[in-house]
Design a protein around this motif. Structure first.
Motif, mmCIF file in Angstrom:
data_model
loop_
_atom_site.group_PDB
_atom_site.id
_atom_site.type_symbol
_atom_site.label_atom_id
_atom_site.label_comp_id
_atom_site.label_asym_id
_atom_site.label_seq_id
_atom_site.Cartn_x
_atom_site.Cartn_y
_atom_site.Cartn_z
ATOM 1 N N ASP A 26 13.035 9.985 15.481
ATOM 2 C CA ASP A 26 12.977 8.667 16.095
ATOM 3 C C ASP A 26 11.758 7.891 15.600
ATOM 4 N N VAL A 27 10.707 8.614 15.230
ATOM 5 C CA VAL A 27 9.547 7.952 14.626
ATOM 6 C C VAL A 27 9.960 7.341 13.292
ATOM 7 N N ARG A 28 10.805 8.068 12.540
ATOM 8 C CA ARG A 28 11.293 7.517 11.268
ATOM 9 C C ARG A 28 12.150 6.280 11.514
ATOM 10 N N GLN A 29 12.969 6.315 12.568
ATOM 11 C CA GLN A 29 13.781 5.144 12.867
ATOM 12 C C GLN A 29 12.894 3.978 13.278
ATOM 13 N N ALA A 30 11.815 4.281 14.023
ATOM 14 C CA ALA A 30 10.874 3.235 14.407
ATOM 15 C C ALA A 30 10.244 2.601 13.170
ATOM 16 N N ALA A 31 9.959 3.419 12.147
ATOM 17 C CA ALA A 31 9.421 2.883 10.895
ATOM 18 C C ALA A 31 10.437 1.955 10.243
ATOM 19 N N SER A 32 11.722 2.299 10.330
ATOM 20 C CA SER A 32 12.777 1.438 9.779
ATOM 21 C C SER A 32 12.826 0.107 10.513
ATOM 22 N N VAL A 33 12.664 0.151 11.843
ATOM 23 C CA VAL A 33 12.641 -1.082 12.639
ATOM 24 C C VAL A 33 11.470 -1.959 12.216
ATOM 25 N N GLU A 34 10.299 -1.327 11.998
ATOM 26 C CA GLU A 34 9.127 -2.124 11.616
ATOM 27 C C GLU A 34 9.309 -2.752 10.244
ATOM 28 N N ARG A 35 10.011 -2.053 9.338
ATOM 29 C CA ARG A 35 10.271 -2.660 8.025
ATOM 30 C C ARG A 35 11.105 -3.933 8.163
ATOM 31 N N LYS A 36 12.055 -3.936 9.098
ATOM 32 C CA LYS A 36 12.846 -5.144 9.341
ATOM 33 C C LYS A 36 11.966 -6.267 9.897
ATOM 34 N N LEU A 37 11.066 -5.900 10.819
ATOM 35 C CA LEU A 37 10.162 -6.905 11.383
ATOM 36 C C LEU A 37 9.218 -7.449 10.312
ATOM 37 N N MET A 38 8.812 -6.586 9.382
ATOM 38 C CA MET A 38 7.952 -7.044 8.292
ATOM 39 C C MET A 38 8.663 -8.080 7.432
ATOM 40 N N ALA A 39 9.981 -7.903 7.238
ATOM 41 C CA ALA A 39 10.750 -8.885 6.464
ATOM 42 C C ALA A 39 10.752 -10.238 7.184
ATOM 43 N N HIS A 40 10.929 -10.215 8.507
ATOM 44 C CA HIS A 40 10.874 -11.455 9.289
ATOM 45 C C HIS A 40 9.478 -12.087 9.211
ATOM 46 N N LEU A 41 8.455 -11.245 9.280
ATOM 47 C CA LEU A 41 7.084 -11.754 9.219
ATOM 48 C C LEU A 41 6.787 -12.355 7.850
ATOM 49 N N ARG A 42 7.303 -11.721 6.791
ATOM 50 C CA ARG A 42 7.107 -12.252 5.439
ATOM 51 C C ARG A 42 7.747 -13.637 5.311
ATOM 52 N N THR A 43 8.945 -13.785 5.862
ATOM 53 C CA THR A 43 9.611 -15.093 5.846
ATOM 54 C C THR A 43 8.783 -16.126 6.595
ATOM 55 N N TYR A 44 8.229 -15.709 7.734
ATOM 56 C CA TYR A 44 7.398 -16.611 8.541
ATOM 57 C C TYR A 44 6.147 -17.035 7.777
ATOM 58 N N ILE A 45 5.512 -16.059 7.106
ATOM 59 C CA ILE A 45 4.289 -16.368 6.349
ATOM 60 C C ILE A 45 4.583 -17.373 5.244
ATOM 61 N N HIS A 46 5.692 -17.178 4.528
ATOM 62 C CA HIS A 46 6.055 -18.104 3.452
ATOM 63 C C HIS A 46 6.315 -19.506 4.000
#
Length: 479
Positions: A26-46
Protein backbone atom coordinates in the motif's frame (compact mmCIF):
# COMPACT_ATOMS: atom_id res chain seq x y z
CA UNK A 1 -7.00 -32.73 15.56
CA UNK A 2 -5.47 -30.01 13.45
CA UNK A 3 -2.01 -30.96 12.28
CA UNK A 4 -0.55 -27.99 10.52
CA UNK A 5 -0.85 -24.32 9.74
CA UNK A 6 1.34 -22.64 7.16
CA UNK A 7 1.80 -19.19 5.72
CA UNK A 8 3.82 -17.32 3.13
CA UNK A 9 5.41 -14.01 4.06
CA UNK A 10 5.72 -12.30 0.70
CA UNK A 11 5.41 -9.05 -1.18
CA UNK A 12 2.14 -8.91 -3.13
CA UNK A 13 0.43 -6.21 -5.24
CA UNK A 14 -1.63 -3.69 -3.31
CA UNK A 15 -5.39 -4.05 -2.94
CA UNK A 16 -6.59 -0.73 -1.58
CA UNK A 17 -4.98 2.36 -0.12
CA UNK A 18 -6.39 1.98 3.36
CA UNK A 19 -4.35 1.34 6.49
CA UNK A 20 -1.29 2.16 4.40
CA UNK A 21 1.10 1.58 7.28
CA UNK A 22 0.10 -2.12 7.57
CA UNK A 23 1.40 -3.17 4.15
CA UNK A 24 4.46 -2.17 2.14
CA UNK A 25 2.41 -2.71 -1.00
CA UNK A 26 0.00 0.00 0.00
CA UNK A 27 3.00 2.27 0.49
CA UNK A 28 3.89 1.56 -3.14
CA UNK A 29 0.35 2.42 -4.18
CA UNK A 30 0.61 5.63 -2.16
CA UNK A 31 3.76 6.47 -4.14
CA UNK A 32 1.75 5.93 -7.34
CA UNK A 33 -0.92 8.34 -6.06
CA UNK A 34 1.73 10.96 -5.31
CA UNK A 35 3.14 10.62 -8.83
CA UNK A 36 -0.32 11.52 -10.17
CA UNK A 37 -0.49 14.52 -7.84
CA UNK A 38 2.97 15.58 -9.01
CA UNK A 39 1.66 15.63 -12.60
CA UNK A 40 -1.18 17.94 -11.50
CA UNK A 41 1.29 20.13 -9.61
CA UNK A 42 3.58 20.32 -12.65
CA UNK A 43 0.65 21.50 -14.76
CA UNK A 44 -0.18 24.10 -12.11
CA UNK A 45 3.42 25.34 -11.97
CA UNK A 46 3.54 25.76 -15.76
CA UNK A 47 0.22 27.61 -15.79
CA UNK A 48 1.27 29.86 -12.91
CA UNK A 49 4.64 30.47 -14.55
CA UNK A 50 2.91 31.74 -17.69
CA UNK A 51 0.59 33.91 -15.60
CA UNK A 52 3.45 35.39 -13.58
CA UNK A 53 5.43 36.04 -16.75
CA UNK A 54 2.50 38.14 -17.99
CA UNK A 55 2.36 39.96 -14.64
CA UNK A 56 6.10 40.62 -14.91
CA UNK A 57 5.64 41.93 -18.46
CA UNK A 58 2.92 44.32 -17.20
CA UNK A 59 5.18 45.49 -14.38
CA UNK A 60 8.04 46.17 -16.83
CA UNK A 61 5.75 48.15 -19.12
CA UNK A 62 4.48 50.32 -16.27
CA UNK A 63 8.01 50.77 -14.89
CA UNK A 64 9.31 51.98 -18.23
CA UNK A 65 6.51 54.58 -18.38
CA UNK A 66 7.40 55.89 -14.94
CA UNK A 67 11.07 56.11 -15.82
CA UNK A 68 10.05 58.51 -18.54
CA UNK A 69 8.09 60.59 -16.04
CA UNK A 70 10.82 60.45 -13.42
CA UNK A 71 13.34 61.50 -16.05
CA UNK A 72 11.68 64.89 -16.23
CA UNK A 73 10.81 64.74 -19.93
CA UNK A 74 9.40 68.08 -21.07
CA UNK A 75 6.18 66.73 -22.55
CA UNK A 76 5.67 64.26 -19.65
CA UNK A 77 2.03 64.00 -18.59
CA UNK A 78 1.23 66.63 -21.17
CA UNK A 79 1.53 63.92 -23.80
CA UNK A 80 -2.11 62.94 -24.53
CA UNK A 81 -1.10 59.37 -25.39
CA UNK A 82 0.79 58.89 -22.13
CA UNK A 83 -2.07 60.43 -20.19
CA UNK A 84 -4.57 58.16 -21.92
CA UNK A 85 -2.60 54.98 -21.18
CA UNK A 86 -2.11 56.06 -17.53
CA UNK A 87 -5.84 56.67 -17.04
CA UNK A 88 -6.76 53.40 -18.78
CA UNK A 89 -4.32 51.39 -16.72
CA UNK A 90 -5.60 52.78 -13.44
CA UNK A 91 -9.22 52.30 -14.49
CA UNK A 92 -8.99 48.83 -16.04
CA UNK A 93 -5.56 47.23 -16.49
CA UNK A 94 -4.63 47.11 -12.80
CA UNK A 95 -8.00 45.65 -11.87
CA UNK A 96 -7.68 43.03 -14.61
CA UNK A 97 -4.28 41.98 -13.29
CA UNK A 98 -5.18 42.01 -9.59
CA UNK A 99 -8.61 40.42 -9.93
CA UNK A 100 -7.75 38.03 -12.73
CA UNK A 101 -9.54 34.69 -12.51
CA UNK A 102 -6.57 32.87 -13.96
CA UNK A 103 -4.81 32.44 -10.60
CA UNK A 104 -7.92 31.00 -8.99
CA UNK A 105 -8.57 28.83 -12.06
CA UNK A 106 -5.06 27.39 -11.82
CA UNK A 107 -5.48 26.73 -8.09
CA UNK A 108 -8.91 25.22 -8.67
CA UNK A 109 -7.50 22.84 -11.29
CA UNK A 110 -4.85 21.72 -8.78
CA UNK A 111 -7.51 21.21 -6.08
CA UNK A 112 -9.59 19.22 -8.55
CA UNK A 113 -6.63 16.92 -9.20
CA UNK A 114 -6.23 16.36 -5.47
CA UNK A 115 -9.94 15.67 -5.05
CA UNK A 116 -9.77 13.02 -7.77
CA UNK A 117 -7.30 11.08 -5.62
CA UNK A 118 -8.96 11.84 -2.28
CA UNK A 119 -10.29 8.30 -1.80
CA UNK A 120 -6.75 6.94 -2.21
CA UNK A 121 -5.06 9.37 0.18
CA UNK A 122 -3.74 8.05 3.52
CA UNK A 123 -5.94 8.75 6.53
CA UNK A 124 -5.02 10.13 9.93
CA UNK A 125 -4.61 6.60 11.30
CA UNK A 126 -2.07 5.89 8.55
CA UNK A 127 0.06 8.86 9.57
CA UNK A 128 -0.10 7.84 13.22
CA UNK A 129 0.54 4.19 12.36
CA UNK A 130 3.59 5.12 10.28
CA UNK A 131 4.91 7.31 13.12
CA UNK A 132 4.45 4.51 15.64
CA UNK A 133 6.23 2.18 13.19
CA UNK A 134 9.31 4.42 13.28
CA UNK A 135 9.24 4.32 17.08
CA UNK A 136 8.89 0.53 16.95
CA UNK A 137 11.96 0.26 14.70
CA UNK A 138 13.76 2.62 17.06
CA UNK A 139 13.08 0.27 19.98
CA UNK A 140 13.49 -3.14 18.35
CA UNK A 141 16.82 -2.30 16.72
CA UNK A 142 18.03 0.24 19.33
CA UNK A 143 18.29 2.91 16.63
CA UNK A 144 19.78 6.34 17.22
CA UNK A 145 17.03 8.96 16.71
CA UNK A 146 19.35 11.70 15.48
CA UNK A 147 20.69 9.30 12.84
CA UNK A 148 17.15 8.33 11.83
CA UNK A 149 16.35 12.00 11.35
CA UNK A 150 19.42 12.23 9.09
CA UNK A 151 18.19 9.26 7.04
CA UNK A 152 20.60 6.69 8.53
CA UNK A 153 19.74 3.50 10.42
CA UNK A 154 22.37 3.32 13.13
CA UNK A 155 22.81 1.69 16.52
CA UNK A 156 24.68 3.32 19.34
CA UNK A 157 27.11 0.79 20.73
CA UNK A 158 30.63 0.79 22.13
CA UNK A 159 30.81 4.58 22.03
CA UNK A 160 30.21 4.79 18.30
CA UNK A 161 27.37 4.58 15.79
CA UNK A 162 27.15 1.45 13.67
CA UNK A 163 25.07 1.10 10.49
CA UNK A 164 22.53 -1.72 10.80
CA UNK A 165 20.90 -1.00 7.45
CA UNK A 166 22.09 1.11 4.53
CA UNK A 167 19.17 2.18 2.32
CA UNK A 168 19.68 2.61 -1.41
CA UNK A 169 18.32 6.15 -1.10
CA UNK A 170 19.01 8.24 2.00
CA UNK A 171 15.85 10.09 3.05
CA UNK A 172 16.45 12.64 5.81
CA UNK A 173 13.46 13.83 7.81
CA UNK A 174 12.45 17.48 8.04
CA UNK A 175 11.86 19.36 11.28
CA UNK A 176 8.12 19.01 10.67
CA UNK A 177 8.48 15.24 10.07
CA UNK A 178 10.22 14.80 13.42
CA UNK A 179 7.64 17.04 15.08
CA UNK A 180 4.81 14.83 13.83
CA UNK A 181 6.45 11.63 15.15
CA UNK A 182 7.10 13.32 18.48
CA UNK A 183 3.55 14.66 18.69
CA UNK A 184 2.04 11.20 18.08
CA UNK A 185 4.02 9.95 21.09
CA UNK A 186 3.18 13.12 23.05
CA UNK A 187 -0.56 12.67 22.46
CA UNK A 188 -0.26 9.15 23.88
CA UNK A 189 1.62 10.52 26.92
CA UNK A 190 4.63 8.52 25.77
CA UNK A 191 7.38 10.93 26.74
CA UNK A 192 10.11 8.30 26.34
CA UNK A 193 9.65 8.64 22.58
CA UNK A 194 8.38 12.22 22.36
CA UNK A 195 11.52 13.73 23.95
CA UNK A 196 14.16 12.54 21.42
CA UNK A 197 11.93 13.14 18.38
CA UNK A 198 10.86 16.61 19.51
CA UNK A 199 14.47 17.40 20.40
CA UNK A 200 15.47 16.64 16.81
CA UNK A 201 12.55 18.74 15.56
CA UNK A 202 13.66 21.74 17.63
CA UNK A 203 17.26 21.34 16.43
CA UNK A 204 16.19 21.25 12.77
CA UNK A 205 13.76 24.16 13.13
CA UNK A 206 16.52 26.22 14.78
CA UNK A 207 18.90 25.32 11.96
CA UNK A 208 16.41 26.68 9.42
CA UNK A 209 16.10 29.92 11.36
CA UNK A 210 12.51 29.11 12.28
CA UNK A 211 11.33 29.61 8.70
CA UNK A 212 8.06 27.84 8.00
CA UNK A 213 7.55 26.00 4.74
CA UNK A 214 4.03 26.07 3.26
CA UNK A 215 3.67 22.28 3.57
CA UNK A 216 4.58 22.19 7.26
CA UNK A 217 1.97 21.67 9.96
CA UNK A 218 4.29 22.65 12.83
CA UNK A 219 6.89 25.29 13.57
CA UNK A 220 9.64 26.04 16.08
CA UNK A 221 7.21 27.40 18.66
CA UNK A 222 5.07 24.24 18.49
CA UNK A 223 8.11 21.99 18.88
CA UNK A 224 9.47 24.01 21.82
CA UNK A 225 6.08 23.95 23.52
CA UNK A 226 5.63 20.17 23.22
CA UNK A 227 9.24 19.38 24.12
CA UNK A 228 9.11 21.62 27.21
CA UNK A 229 6.02 19.86 28.54
CA UNK A 230 7.49 16.44 27.70
CA UNK A 231 10.53 17.33 29.80
CA UNK A 232 8.28 18.53 32.62
CA UNK A 233 6.27 15.27 32.62
CA UNK A 234 9.54 13.35 32.60
CA UNK A 235 10.80 15.23 35.64
CA UNK A 236 13.37 17.36 33.81
CA UNK A 237 12.26 20.71 35.23
CA UNK A 238 15.38 22.64 34.26
CA UNK A 239 15.01 21.46 30.63
CA UNK A 240 11.33 22.48 30.64
CA UNK A 241 12.23 25.92 32.04
CA UNK A 242 14.99 26.58 29.49
CA UNK A 243 12.78 25.68 26.54
CA UNK A 244 9.83 27.66 27.87
CA UNK A 245 12.03 30.73 28.26
CA UNK A 246 13.15 30.32 24.65
CA UNK A 247 9.52 30.00 23.61
CA UNK A 248 8.68 33.24 25.45
CA UNK A 249 11.42 34.95 23.47
CA UNK A 250 9.54 34.04 20.27
CA UNK A 251 6.07 34.66 21.73
CA UNK A 252 6.36 37.09 24.67
CA UNK A 253 2.56 37.57 24.94
CA UNK A 254 1.83 33.87 25.59
CA UNK A 255 0.34 33.94 29.10
CA UNK A 256 0.19 30.17 29.44
CA UNK A 257 3.91 29.78 28.79
CA UNK A 258 4.62 32.73 31.10
CA UNK A 259 2.73 30.93 33.88
CA UNK A 260 4.64 27.72 33.13
CA UNK A 261 7.97 29.55 33.48
CA UNK A 262 6.90 30.87 36.88
CA UNK A 263 5.79 27.37 37.89
CA UNK A 264 9.06 25.76 36.81
CA UNK A 265 11.13 28.43 38.57
CA UNK A 266 9.18 27.83 41.76
CA UNK A 267 9.65 24.07 41.50
CA UNK A 268 13.39 24.48 41.01
CA UNK A 269 13.62 26.87 43.93
CA UNK A 270 11.86 24.45 46.29
CA UNK A 271 13.86 21.36 45.28
CA UNK A 272 17.48 20.47 46.05
CA UNK A 273 19.56 21.96 43.27
CA UNK A 274 21.42 18.74 42.55
CA UNK A 275 18.35 16.53 42.09
CA UNK A 276 16.39 19.22 40.22
CA UNK A 277 19.06 19.69 37.62
CA UNK A 278 20.15 16.07 37.19
CA UNK A 279 19.71 14.70 33.66
CA UNK A 280 16.40 12.89 33.44
CA UNK A 281 15.57 10.15 30.97
CA UNK A 282 11.89 9.20 30.76
CA UNK A 283 11.22 5.49 31.16
CA UNK A 284 10.15 3.43 28.19
CA UNK A 285 6.48 2.36 28.27
CA UNK A 286 6.27 -1.17 29.66
CA UNK A 287 5.15 -3.85 27.24
CA UNK A 288 2.73 -6.67 28.02
CA UNK A 289 5.54 -9.25 28.26
CA UNK A 290 8.78 -7.42 29.15
CA UNK A 291 10.94 -10.58 29.43
CA UNK A 292 9.78 -11.92 26.08
CA UNK A 293 10.11 -8.47 24.53
CA UNK A 294 13.70 -8.15 25.73
CA UNK A 295 14.61 -11.52 24.23
CA UNK A 296 12.84 -10.62 20.99
CA UNK A 297 14.70 -7.33 20.65
CA UNK A 298 18.03 -8.89 21.57
CA UNK A 299 17.46 -11.45 18.80
CA UNK A 300 16.76 -8.66 16.29
CA UNK A 301 19.80 -6.68 17.37
CA UNK A 302 22.23 -9.63 17.15
CA UNK A 303 23.75 -10.01 13.66
CA UNK A 304 24.72 -13.37 12.20
CA UNK A 305 24.08 -16.83 13.71
CA UNK A 306 22.32 -16.79 17.06
CA UNK A 307 24.55 -17.97 19.95
CA UNK A 308 21.85 -20.31 21.30
CA UNK A 309 22.29 -22.69 18.38
CA UNK A 310 25.72 -21.86 17.02
CA UNK A 311 27.73 -24.39 19.08
CA UNK A 312 25.26 -27.25 19.43
CA UNK A 313 27.05 -30.28 17.97
CA UNK A 314 23.80 -32.20 17.53
CA UNK A 315 22.60 -29.82 14.80
CA UNK A 316 23.34 -30.66 11.18
CA UNK A 317 22.48 -30.10 7.52
CA UNK A 318 21.50 -32.81 5.04
CA UNK A 319 19.75 -33.67 1.80
CA UNK A 320 16.40 -34.89 3.11
CA UNK A 321 14.05 -37.31 1.32
CA UNK A 322 11.71 -38.26 4.20
CA UNK A 323 11.47 -41.68 2.55
CA UNK A 324 9.39 -40.23 -0.28
CA UNK A 325 9.93 -41.24 -3.92
CA UNK A 326 9.09 -37.63 -4.87
CA UNK A 327 12.31 -36.46 -3.19
CA UNK A 328 14.68 -39.20 -4.36
CA UNK A 329 16.00 -37.30 -7.39
CA UNK A 330 15.80 -33.82 -5.87
CA UNK A 331 16.09 -34.02 -2.06
CA UNK A 332 15.17 -31.07 0.13
CA UNK A 333 18.13 -29.07 1.43
CA UNK A 334 17.40 -29.24 5.15
CA UNK A 335 19.07 -27.44 8.04
CA UNK A 336 18.25 -28.50 11.59
CA UNK A 337 18.08 -25.31 13.64
CA UNK A 338 16.75 -26.65 16.92
CA UNK A 339 15.86 -29.99 18.47
CA UNK A 340 13.76 -28.67 21.35
CA UNK A 341 11.52 -27.29 20.04
CA UNK A 342 11.99 -28.91 16.63
CA UNK A 343 12.79 -26.28 13.99
CA UNK A 344 13.90 -27.18 10.45
CA UNK A 345 14.93 -24.82 7.66
CA UNK A 346 14.43 -25.87 4.01
CA UNK A 347 16.44 -23.83 1.51
CA UNK A 348 15.18 -22.82 -1.97
CA UNK A 349 11.75 -24.24 -1.20
CA UNK A 350 9.77 -22.27 -3.80
CA UNK A 351 10.78 -20.80 -7.14
CA UNK A 352 10.53 -17.13 -8.03
CA UNK A 353 7.78 -17.94 -10.54
CA UNK A 354 5.75 -19.76 -7.87
CA UNK A 355 6.26 -16.87 -5.46
CA UNK A 356 5.04 -14.31 -8.00
CA UNK A 357 2.00 -16.45 -8.80
CA UNK A 358 1.05 -16.72 -5.13
CA UNK A 359 1.52 -13.00 -4.58
CA UNK A 360 -0.72 -12.20 -7.53
CA UNK A 361 -3.40 -14.65 -6.34
CA UNK A 362 -3.43 -13.01 -2.91
CA UNK A 363 -3.76 -9.50 -4.32
CA UNK A 364 -7.51 -9.01 -3.98
CA UNK A 365 -7.84 -10.83 -0.67
CA UNK A 366 -5.38 -8.81 1.42
CA UNK A 367 -6.99 -7.50 4.61
CA UNK A 368 -5.63 -6.20 7.89
CA UNK A 369 -4.38 -9.16 9.95
CA UNK A 370 -6.33 -9.97 13.10
CA UNK A 371 -5.66 -11.81 16.34
CA UNK A 372 -7.86 -13.76 18.73
CA UNK A 373 -9.59 -11.47 21.23
CA UNK A 374 -11.66 -13.68 23.49
CA UNK A 375 -14.20 -15.41 21.28
CA UNK A 376 -13.78 -12.84 18.50
CA UNK A 377 -11.00 -11.65 16.24
CA UNK A 378 -9.75 -8.07 16.10
CA UNK A 379 -6.88 -5.93 14.83
CA UNK A 380 -4.06 -5.18 17.28
CA UNK A 381 -1.04 -2.89 17.44
CA UNK A 382 1.21 -5.87 18.16
CA UNK A 383 0.38 -7.37 14.76
CA UNK A 384 0.94 -4.96 11.86
CA UNK A 385 0.44 -6.64 8.49
CA UNK A 386 -2.12 -7.62 5.88
CA UNK A 387 -2.99 -11.19 5.03
CA UNK A 388 -5.03 -13.31 2.65
CA UNK A 389 -5.99 -17.00 2.65
CA UNK A 390 -5.66 -19.21 -0.42
CA UNK A 391 -7.36 -22.60 -0.88
CA UNK A 392 -5.50 -25.27 -2.83
CA UNK A 393 -8.28 -24.99 -5.41
CA UNK A 394 -7.34 -21.35 -6.09
CA UNK A 395 -4.59 -22.40 -8.51
CA UNK A 396 -2.45 -25.38 -9.42
CA UNK A 397 0.57 -23.62 -7.85
CA UNK A 398 -1.10 -23.59 -4.44
CA UNK A 399 -2.06 -27.27 -4.74
CA UNK A 400 1.51 -28.11 -5.79
CA UNK A 401 2.90 -26.21 -2.80
CA UNK A 402 0.52 -28.09 -0.47
CA UNK A 403 1.82 -31.42 -1.80
CA UNK A 404 5.43 -30.30 -1.39
CA UNK A 405 4.83 -29.30 2.24
CA UNK A 406 3.11 -32.62 2.93
CA UNK A 407 6.06 -34.50 1.38
CA UNK A 408 8.79 -32.91 3.52
CA UNK A 409 6.76 -32.91 6.76
CA UNK A 410 4.91 -36.20 6.39
CA UNK A 411 1.74 -34.42 7.56
CA UNK A 412 -1.70 -34.23 5.99
CA UNK A 413 -2.16 -30.56 5.10
CA UNK A 414 -5.53 -30.87 3.40
CA UNK A 415 -8.42 -29.04 5.01
CA UNK A 416 -9.53 -29.46 7.79
CA UNK A 417 -6.30 -31.13 9.01
CA UNK A 418 -4.26 -28.18 7.83
CA UNK A 419 -5.26 -24.56 7.42
CA UNK A 420 -5.32 -22.81 4.08
CA UNK A 421 -2.20 -21.04 2.83
CA UNK A 422 -1.92 -17.63 4.49
CA UNK A 423 -0.08 -14.91 2.54
CA UNK A 424 1.20 -12.09 4.75
CA UNK A 425 2.66 -8.72 3.76
CA UNK A 426 4.21 -6.49 6.42
CA UNK A 427 4.05 -2.70 6.40
CA UNK A 428 6.26 0.11 7.67
CA UNK A 429 7.95 -1.41 10.69
CA UNK A 430 5.50 -4.28 10.25
CA UNK A 431 5.81 -6.97 12.88
CA UNK A 432 4.12 -9.63 14.94
CA UNK A 433 5.27 -9.54 18.54
CA UNK A 434 6.28 -12.81 20.26
CA UNK A 435 3.24 -15.04 20.60
CA UNK A 436 2.08 -18.62 20.66
CA UNK A 437 0.98 -19.85 17.26
CA UNK A 438 -1.42 -22.30 18.88
CA UNK A 439 -4.50 -21.27 20.83
CA UNK A 440 -3.89 -20.89 24.57
CA UNK A 441 -7.48 -20.26 25.68
CA UNK A 442 -10.53 -22.53 25.39
CA UNK A 443 -12.50 -19.50 24.21
CA UNK A 444 -10.27 -19.03 21.15
CA UNK A 445 -12.15 -18.74 17.81
CA UNK A 446 -9.97 -21.62 16.55
CA UNK A 447 -12.04 -24.14 18.53
CA UNK A 448 -15.27 -23.06 16.85
CA UNK A 449 -13.91 -24.64 13.66
CA UNK A 450 -13.96 -28.11 15.28
CA UNK A 451 -10.56 -28.89 13.78
CA UNK A 452 -8.49 -29.06 16.95
CA UNK A 453 -5.53 -26.93 17.98
CA UNK A 454 -2.40 -26.21 15.97
CA UNK A 455 0.58 -28.52 16.47
CA UNK A 456 3.04 -27.28 13.82
CA UNK A 457 3.71 -24.25 11.65
CA UNK A 458 5.29 -24.20 8.20
CA UNK A 459 6.46 -20.74 7.12
CA UNK A 460 7.81 -19.76 3.70
CA UNK A 461 9.71 -16.50 3.31
CA UNK A 462 10.53 -14.72 0.08
CA UNK A 463 12.72 -11.59 0.29
CA UNK A 464 11.23 -8.25 -0.64
CA UNK A 465 11.59 -7.42 -4.34
CA UNK A 466 14.78 -5.48 -4.98
CA UNK A 467 16.46 -6.54 -1.73
CA UNK A 468 18.96 -8.69 -3.63
CA UNK A 469 19.59 -9.67 -7.22
CA UNK A 470 19.94 -13.34 -6.23
CA UNK A 471 16.95 -13.67 -3.93
CA UNK A 472 16.41 -17.16 -2.54
CA UNK A 473 13.36 -18.58 -0.81
CA UNK A 474 13.48 -20.45 2.47
CA UNK A 475 10.93 -22.34 4.51
CA UNK A 476 10.94 -23.20 8.20
CA UNK A 477 8.89 -25.85 9.93
CA UNK A 478 8.41 -25.74 13.70
CA UNK A 479 6.61 -28.22 15.90
Amino acid sequence: MKLLTFCVCALVPACACCEVFTSLLDVRQAASVERKLMAHLRTYIHAEWDRLQNVRRFYSKVSSMHKVLDGGASDGVANPLLAFTLIKRLHADWLNVVYSDRASDNAQALRWGLEQEEANLPKEEDVQGAARALMRLQDVYALHVASLAAGRFRQAGGGQLVDVYVPAVVTPLSADDCFLVGKVAYDQEDYYHSVPWLRESVKLFRRSGGRRSPENGGNLEDALDHLAFSHFKSGNISGALSLSQELLHHDPTNRRVFQNVAKYEKLLATRPARSARAPVSPGRPAGKCPRTQDAYEKLCQTPGPQPTFAHDGRLFCDYFTNGSPALQLLPARREVLSLRPQVFLYHDFVTERESERIKNLAQTGLRRSVVAAGEKQATADYRISKSAWLKNSAHATVAKLDRRIATVTGLDVTHPFGEYLQVVNYGIGGHYEPHFDHATSPSSPVFRLNTGNRVATFMIYWPTSGSTSTAKSSAAAAA
